[in-house]
Write an enzyme that holds these catalytic residues in place. Structure first.
Site, short mmCIF file in Angstrom:
data_model
loop_
_atom_site.label_atom_id
_atom_site.label_comp_id
_atom_site.label_asym_id
_atom_site.label_seq_id
_atom_site.Cartn_x
_atom_site.Cartn_y
_atom_site.Cartn_z
N SER A 44 -2.71 1.50 -1.63
CA SER A 44 -3.08 2.01 -0.31
C SER A 44 -4.05 3.19 -0.35
CB SER A 44 -1.84 2.39 0.50
OG SER A 44 -1.27 3.58 0.02
N LYS A 85 -0.69 9.71 0.96
CA LYS A 85 -1.68 9.46 2.02
C LYS A 85 -2.60 10.65 2.18
CE LYS A 85 0.42 5.60 3.10
NZ LYS A 85 -0.10 4.37 2.59
#
Length: 192
Positions: A44, A85
């Protein structure tokens, strides 16, 4: 004479034990209160971070310094999962994506860390689909004490755009990272 040698060896042995215990204590304190290695799982955050990269997590920094836009953070999602993230929205920000372009509070922002990925797209689509906070999360701005995070690999990242992740409370942010420490060919001391 033999007693002196044995006494000297015993003292030397005790000093070695003290040094080893001290080193282990310092390593424990650093790992649990300052920096700790984290294994990246998944894709991701590609191309910035790859699956199985090891990064150094700065645990103490966010306690004394504000978390900045575009910092890479590790988020404690639950007992089994941590997400890595990028901070996009700060408390009070209005976030929008239109035509693969980020807008924060109506102002256009560049994301140079995505340029490589955008060039590598093989279809005519966008890396990041169009959205607003209101469409995805029912809020017009990032709530106070919370952050909006995205993975750099926008097409597959499970991040703040999804209600099951949503806005991230500050207390769930374990720390920031800017250092890839493993594997050797990925070592980087300023990940952006």
């Amino acid at each position: 004479m033999e007693e002196k040698i044995q006494g000297k060896q015993k003292n030397e042995f005790v000093e070695w034990i003290k040094a080893i215990v001290f080193a282990l204590l310092v390593a424990f304190l650093i790992k649990h209160f300052l920096f700790t290695p984290v294994l990246v799982k998944g894709e991701s955050m590609m191309p910035t971070l790859e699956d199985k990269d090891r990064v150094m997590l700065n645990i103490i920094g966010p306690k004394f310094k504000a978390i900045d836009r575009f910092d890479i953070v590790v988020v404690k999602m639950n007992e089994e999962e941590n997400y890595i993230k990028r901070i996009i929205g700060l408390p009070g920000d209005k976030i929008e994506y239109k035509d693969d372009q980020l807008y924060i509070n109506g102002e256009k922002y560049s994301e140079p860390y995505l340029d490589q990925y955008k060039k590598e797209l093989t279809d005519s689509g966008t890396l990041t689909y169009d959205f607003t906070l209101e469409q995805d999360l029912g809020e017009t701005t990032v709530p106070e004490g919370h952050y909006f995070v995205l993975g750099d690999n926008r097409r597959i990242s499970k991040d703040s755009r999804f209600p099951e992740v949503g806005f991230i409370p500050k207390e769930k942010i374990m720390g920031t990272t800017s250092i890839i420490c493993w594997p050797i060919d990925h070592i980087n001391f300023r990940v952006n």
